[in-house]
Design a protein around this motif. Structure first.
Motif, PDB file in Angstrom:
ATOM      1  N   GLY A  25      -2.791  22.937  25.448  1.00  0.00           N
ATOM      2  CA  GLY A  25      -2.730  21.828  24.501  1.00  0.00           C
ATOM      3  C   GLY A  25      -4.112  21.377  24.085  1.00  0.00           C
ATOM      4  N   GLY A  26      -5.026  21.310  25.056  1.00  0.00           N
ATOM      5  CA  GLY A  26      -6.392  20.929  24.741  1.00  0.00           C
ATOM      6  C   GLY A  26      -7.064  21.928  23.823  1.00  0.00           C
ATOM      7  N   LEU A  27      -6.793  23.212  24.069  1.00  0.00           N
ATOM      8  CA  LEU A  27      -7.394  24.251  23.227  1.00  0.00           C
ATOM      9  C   LEU A  27      -6.852  24.169  21.805  1.00  0.00           C
ATOM     10  N   ILE A  28      -5.550  23.881  21.688  1.00  0.00           N
ATOM     11  CA  ILE A  28      -4.956  23.768  20.359  1.00  0.00           C
ATOM     12  C   ILE A  28      -5.569  22.600  19.593  1.00  0.00           C
ATOM     13  N   ASP A  29      -5.750  21.454  20.302  1.00  0.00           N
ATOM     14  CA  ASP A  29      -6.347  20.290  19.652  1.00  0.00           C
ATOM     15  C   ASP A  29      -7.760  20.566  19.196  1.00  0.00           C
ATOM     16  N   SER A  30      -8.512  21.270  20.042  1.00  0.00           N
ATOM     17  CA  SER A  30      -9.909  21.529  19.701  1.00  0.00           C
ATOM     18  C   SER A  30     -10.042  22.556  18.588  1.00  0.00           C
ATOM     19  N   CYS A  31      -9.035  23.458  18.470  1.00  0.00           N
ATOM     20  CA  CYS A  31      -9.105  24.482  17.436  1.00  0.00           C
ATOM     21  C   CYS A  31      -8.498  24.018  16.117  1.00  0.00           C
ATOM     22  N   ALA A  32      -7.646  22.983  16.166  1.00  0.00           N
ATOM     23  CA  ALA A  32      -6.996  22.517  14.942  1.00  0.00           C
ATOM     24  C   ALA A  32      -8.036  21.937  13.989  1.00  0.00           C
ATOM     25  N   PRO A  33      -7.924  22.237  12.701  1.00  0.00           N
ATOM     26  CA  PRO A  33      -8.899  21.692  11.733  1.00  0.00           C
ATOM     27  C   PRO A  33      -8.775  20.176  11.627  1.00  0.00           C
ATOM     28  N   LYS A  34      -9.907  19.498  11.622  1.00  0.00           N
ATOM     29  CA  LYS A  34      -9.912  18.041  11.508  1.00  0.00           C
ATOM     30  C   LYS A  34      -9.812  17.639  10.042  1.00  0.00           C
ATOM     31  N   LEU A  35      -8.942  16.685   9.776  1.00  0.00           N
ATOM     32  CA  LEU A  35      -8.783  16.211   8.411  1.00  0.00           C
ATOM     33  C   LEU A  35     -10.026  15.433   7.985  1.00  0.00           C
ATOM     34  N   PRO A  36     -10.515  15.654   6.783  1.00  0.00           N
ATOM     35  CA  PRO A  36     -11.720  14.923   6.331  1.00  0.00           C
ATOM     36  C   PRO A  36     -11.418  13.438   6.171  1.00  0.00           C
ATOM     37  N   GLU A  37     -12.412  12.628   6.441  1.00  0.00           N
ATOM     38  CA  GLU A  37     -12.245  11.191   6.270  1.00  0.00           C
ATOM     39  C   GLU A  37     -12.095  10.852   4.789  1.00  0.00           C
ATOM     40  N   ALA A  38     -11.259   9.870   4.530  1.00  0.00           N
ATOM     41  CA  ALA A  38     -11.073   9.437   3.145  1.00  0.00           C
ATOM     42  C   ALA A  38     -12.382   8.861   2.609  1.00  0.00           C
ATOM     43  N   PRO A  39     -12.742   9.186   1.377  1.00  0.00           N
ATOM     44  CA  PRO A  39     -13.994   8.647   0.819  1.00  0.00           C
ATOM     45  C   PRO A  39     -13.885   7.132   0.637  1.00  0.00           C
ATOM     46  N   PRO A  40     -15.008   6.437   0.639  1.00  0.00           N
ATOM     47  CA  PRO A  40     -14.974   4.984   0.421  1.00  0.00           C
ATOM     48  C   PRO A  40     -14.342   4.641  -0.924  1.00  0.00           C
ATOM     49  N   VAL A  41     -13.592   3.577  -0.942  1.00  0.00           N
ATOM     50  CA  VAL A  41     -12.959   3.130  -2.185  1.00  0.00           C
ATOM     51  C   VAL A  41     -14.034   2.569  -3.113  1.00  0.00           C
ATOM     52  N   PRO A  42     -14.155   3.063  -4.345  1.00  0.00           N
ATOM     53  CA  PRO A  42     -15.195   2.554  -5.250  1.00  0.00           C
ATOM     54  C   PRO A  42     -14.883   1.136  -5.695  1.00  0.00           C
ATOM     55  N   PRO A  43     -15.883   0.386  -6.150  1.00  0.00           N
ATOM     56  CA  PRO A  43     -15.646  -0.965  -6.660  1.00  0.00           C
ATOM     57  C   PRO A  43     -14.603  -0.946  -7.767  1.00  0.00           C
ATOM     58  N   ASN A  44     -13.700  -1.892  -7.737  1.00  0.00           N
ATOM     59  CA  ASN A  44     -12.617  -1.892  -8.711  1.00  0.00           C
ATOM     60  C   ASN A  44     -12.199  -3.314  -9.060  1.00  0.00           C
ATOM     61  N   CYS A  45     -11.476  -3.445 -10.151  1.00  0.00           N
ATOM     62  CA  CYS A  45     -10.980  -4.743 -10.614  1.00  0.00           C
ATOM     63  C   CYS A  45      -9.499  -4.611 -10.944  1.00  0.00           C
ATOM     64  N   ARG A  46      -8.679  -5.402 -10.279  1.00  0.00           N
ATOM     65  CA  ARG A  46      -7.246  -5.464 -10.595  1.00  0.00           C
ATOM     66  C   ARG A  46      -7.031  -6.638 -11.544  1.00  0.00           C
ATOM     67  N   TYR A  47      -6.415  -6.359 -12.672  1.00  0.00           N
ATOM     68  CA  TYR A  47      -6.314  -7.363 -13.735  1.00  0.00           C
ATOM     69  C   TYR A  47      -4.864  -7.605 -14.136  1.00  0.00           C
ATOM     70  N   THR A  48      -4.628  -8.797 -14.672  1.00  0.00           N
ATOM     71  CA  THR A  48      -3.342  -9.158 -15.261  1.00  0.00           C
ATOM     72  C   THR A  48      -3.620  -9.878 -16.568  1.00  0.00           C
ATOM     73  N   SER A  49      -3.105  -9.335 -17.661  1.00  0.00           N
ATOM     74  CA  SER A  49      -3.341  -9.900 -18.977  1.00  0.00           C
ATOM     75  C   SER A  49      -2.026 -10.410 -19.561  1.00  0.00           C
ATOM     76  N   VAL A  50      -2.053 -11.644 -20.073  1.00  0.00           N
ATOM     77  CA  VAL A  50      -0.879 -12.262 -20.686  1.00  0.00           C
ATOM     78  C   VAL A  50      -1.285 -12.813 -22.044  1.00  0.00           C
ATOM     79  N   SER A  51      -0.502 -12.507 -23.074  1.00  0.00           N
ATOM     80  CA  SER A  51      -0.839 -12.963 -24.421  1.00  0.00           C
ATOM     81  C   SER A  51       0.413 -13.446 -25.147  1.00  0.00           C
ATOM     82  N   ARG A  52       0.266 -14.543 -25.873  1.00  0.00           N
ATOM     83  CA  ARG A  52       1.377 -15.081 -26.666  1.00  0.00           C
ATOM     84  C   ARG A  52       1.503 -14.380 -28.010  1.00  0.00           C
ATOM     85  N   VAL A  53       0.467 -13.679 -28.420  1.00  0.00           N
ATOM     86  CA  VAL A  53       0.488 -12.951 -29.691  1.00  0.00           C
ATOM     87  C   VAL A  53       0.003 -11.526 -29.456  1.00  0.00           C
ATOM     88  N   LYS A  54       0.303 -10.654 -30.397  1.00  0.00           N
ATOM     89  CA  LYS A  54      -0.182  -9.290 -30.301  1.00  0.00           C
ATOM     90  C   LYS A  54      -1.688  -9.256 -30.576  1.00  0.00           C
TER      91      LYS A  54
END
Length: 221
Positions: A25-54
């Motif tokens: 089991g130890g050998l299998i764990d050591s031989c198994a490929p390690k998943l790459p770490e997720a890259p850092p989340v880039p700066p982002n903006c979550r927005y909500t827009s509401v308008s009474r007219v087009k």
């Protein structure tokens, strides 16, 4: 005696099998490929827009008040100061923050690229046709640490908001028409230059003015 000896042999063999299983089991764990770490989340903006007219129904002319620092509820923490002409008449408004002026200039340029005609406050004062100029007010908060954040996720957040209204010739707020509003929450890392992100966040909000939509935009170029 023979039975005891047989039991000992069975226990030894059993232990050897367990060690083999653990070792494999130890050998299998050591031989198994390690998943790459997720890259850092880039700066982002979550927005909500509401308008009474087009969007197409918004006035073509627009005036920008200087963006103001606000609390989490959108209440300004900075005052606007009147700018007087040489004749002592009200000519424009200014914010005590130099950063506000820079953000205001960028919003004006973006509005021009979007097809709006940016006008001075003098045009607002002398407008003959009521509700013919779109008045933009914008706000942003100070960055705050994200509570309960996870590794490789942005650790700072900031709120921003844009409101668009029109007024009658007397500029009475009680008679104004609140046409559109866009709210945003920006997330980024503490080591980023917040001044650039503040401006970029409000530009993102401005780009959705006049729509009824929600989404996310990345703040890096």
């Amino acid at each position: 005696m023979t039975n005891q000896f047989t039991s000992v042999i069975w226990i030894v063999q059993r232990c050897r099998c367990l060690w083999i299983v653990v070792l494999c089991g130890g050998l299998i764990d050591s031989c198994a490929p390690k998943l790459p770490e997720a890259p850092p989340v880039p700066p982002n903006c979550r927005y909500t827009s509401v308008s009474r007219v087009k969007r197409a129904s918004l006035p073509a002319k627009v005036y920008f008040f200087p963006p103001l620092l606000a609390d989490d509820k959108g209440n300004p923490k900075q005052p606007l100061s009147p700018i007087l002409s040489g004749q002592g008449e009200l000519a424009d408004w200014a914010s005590p923050s130099e950063k506000s002026k820079l953000i205001q200039d960028r919003l004006k340029k973006q509005a021009t690229r979007a097809g709006f005609e940016v006008v001075p406050f003098q045009d607002v004062m002398t407008a003959r046709r009521p509700h013919s100029i779109l008045i933009i007010s914008s706000f942003y908060t100070e960055p705050k640490a994200v509570v309960g954040g996870t590794p490789r996720q942005p650790d700072q957040s900031q709120f921003s908001m844009i409101k668009a209204s029109t007024f009658g010739p007397d500029l009475d707020p009680a008679k104004s028409r609140n046409l559109a509003r866009v709210d945003g929450v920006s997330c980024f890392y503490a080591d980023r230059k917040v001044e650039a992100l503040e401006s970029k966040s409000l530009e993102v909000l401005m780009s959705w003015l006049g729509d009824n939509v929600a989404g996310m935009a990345y703040l890096d170029p």
